[in-house]
Write an enzyme that holds these catalytic residues in place. Structure first.
Site, PDB file in Angstrom:
ATOM      1  N   GLN A 103     186.442 124.062 101.157  1.00  0.00           N
ATOM      2  CA  GLN A 103     187.796 124.624 101.634  1.00  0.00           C
ATOM      3  C   GLN A 103     187.690 126.006 101.372  1.00  0.00           C
ATOM      4  O   GLN A 103     188.990 126.633 102.171  1.00  0.00           O
ATOM      5  CB  GLN A 103     188.467 124.069 100.770  1.00  0.00           C
ATOM      6  CG  GLN A 103     189.023 122.432 100.816  1.00  0.00           C
ATOM      7  CD  GLN A 103     189.772 122.033  99.727  1.00  0.00           C
ATOM      8  OE1 GLN A 103     189.535 121.867  98.529  1.00  0.00           O
ATOM      9  NE2 GLN A 103     191.046 121.879  99.873  1.00  0.00           N
ATOM     10  N   HIS A 121     188.144 125.124 106.544  1.00  0.00           N
ATOM     11  CA  HIS A 121     189.162 126.032 106.853  1.00  0.00           C
ATOM     12  C   HIS A 121     188.883 127.354 107.383  1.00  0.00           C
ATOM     13  O   HIS A 121     189.947 128.070 107.208  1.00  0.00           O
ATOM     14  CB  HIS A 121     190.162 126.310 105.354  1.00  0.00           C
ATOM     15  CG  HIS A 121     190.730 124.966 104.959  1.00  0.00           C
ATOM     16  ND1 HIS A 121     191.074 124.559 103.572  1.00  0.00           N
ATOM     17  CD2 HIS A 121     191.159 123.787 105.726  1.00  0.00           C
ATOM     18  CE1 HIS A 121     191.643 123.456 103.597  1.00  0.00           C
ATOM     19  NE2 HIS A 121     191.858 122.958 104.713  1.00  0.00           N
ATOM     20  N   THR A 188     188.033 121.463  93.026  1.00  0.00           N
ATOM     21  CA  THR A 188     189.050 121.105  94.024  1.00  0.00           C
ATOM     22  C   THR A 188     190.133 120.225  93.289  1.00  0.00           C
ATOM     23  O   THR A 188     189.708 119.002  92.780  1.00  0.00           O
ATOM     24  CB  THR A 188     188.834 120.669  95.221  1.00  0.00           C
ATOM     25  OG1 THR A 188     190.014 120.357  96.206  1.00  0.00           O
ATOM     26  CG2 THR A 188     188.044 119.660  95.364  1.00  0.00           C
ATOM     27  N   ASN A 213     185.781 118.701  87.815  1.00  0.00           N
ATOM     28  CA  ASN A 213     186.906 119.653  87.902  1.00  0.00           C
ATOM     29  C   ASN A 213     187.381 120.131  86.480  1.00  0.00           C
ATOM     30  O   ASN A 213     187.120 119.221  85.721  1.00  0.00           O
ATOM     31  CB  ASN A 213     187.914 118.994  88.762  1.00  0.00           C
ATOM     32  CG  ASN A 213     188.957 120.161  89.305  1.00  0.00           C
ATOM     33  OD1 ASN A 213     188.717 121.025  89.890  1.00  0.00           O
ATOM     34  ND2 ASN A 213     190.520 119.904  89.084  1.00  0.00           N
TER      35      ASN A 213
END
Length: 242
Positions: A103, A121, A188, A213
């Site tokens: 991302q 992205h 994320t 995470n």
């Protein structure tokens, strides 16, 4: 700790790994997590309006002023890959195939020399001419207040995905997951759609899954292994067992 040890065993035996990464991978490089509870996006929701294709088309000069400020482009060249980026690169040891689906738009996986990267992205490091599709470097973009194509004189559009742009990498990302035996999701919160749908692709096949995470996510239930730990610490522990 048991999850770390077991995950290390899966990494050792995997022939094909896909790694999904988010902002948490780059925070150790000094890049802020825009979507965390203390991230820049929460400071002013109008940023989403200004960072849109429609605003770029309406007010390209003001767009570039705000774009450079929001993404701190002057600092981008000062950021370097950290331990987590290097760990992901090192997963390629031997003949193992590793695909990174990120991302992040900071280009740090490329700087770490990862071989296969899907920039879901886009990237902050280049911009393109909407007319001739010529590509221009960050140095070129930073050389003028409003960057224009050196041939067409048209205002350049950043190669980062803006609000209102179509996602073009989703099918490639799904295919990479289908071809993997292990999927790691790192750094994320899996809040952004459609990126957060990618773990479901792994569920459809025989893919072992793990999420690392620093805090719980709503998607933790989808994974075989869940590790809540600072990524740098988790990667350091994994490296010892590898």
């Amino acid at each position: 700790m048991d999850n770390i040890k077991t995950l290390a065993l899966h990494i050792r035996s995997a022939e094909s790994i896909v790694v999904l990464t988010g902002a948490g991978v780059s925070t150790a490089s000094g890049i802020p997590d825009f979507r965390s509870s203390e991230g820049l996006w929460t400071e002013d929701q109008s940023r989403e309006y200004f960072m849109s294709t429609s605003y770029f088309e309406q007010e390209p000069e003001d767009f570039w002023k705000k774009y450079k400020a929001i993404f701190r482009l002057k600092l981008l060249k000062d950021y370097k890959p950290n331990l987590v980026h290097r760990f992901i690169k090192d997963l390629e040891a031997g003949s193992r195939s590793v695909t990174v689906i990120t991302q992040n738009v900071d280009g740090l996986h490329e700087a770490a020399k990862s071989s296969s990267i899907i920039e879901y992205h886009g990237t902050l490091n280049t911009s393109s001419c909407p007319r001739c599709h010529g590509s221009f470097s960050l140095n070129y973009v930073m050389g003028m207040d409003v960057p224009r194509c050196d041939q067409c004189r048209v205002v350049l559009k950043p190669d980062v995905l803006l609000f209102g742009d179509l996602i073009t990498a989703h099918e490639d990302a799904e295919q990479a997951i289908r071809e993997a035996d292990l999927m790691l999701v790192m750094g994320t919160s899996l809040l952004v759609t459609p990126f957060n749908l990618l773990p479901y692709t792994a569920l459809e096949g025989d893919v072992t899954t793990a999420i690392l995470n620093n805090e719980p996510t709503d998607k933790d239930r989808l994974f075989d292994y869940v590790i809540h730990e600072d990524l740098s610490l988790a990667v350091d522990q994994l490296t010892k067992y590898l």
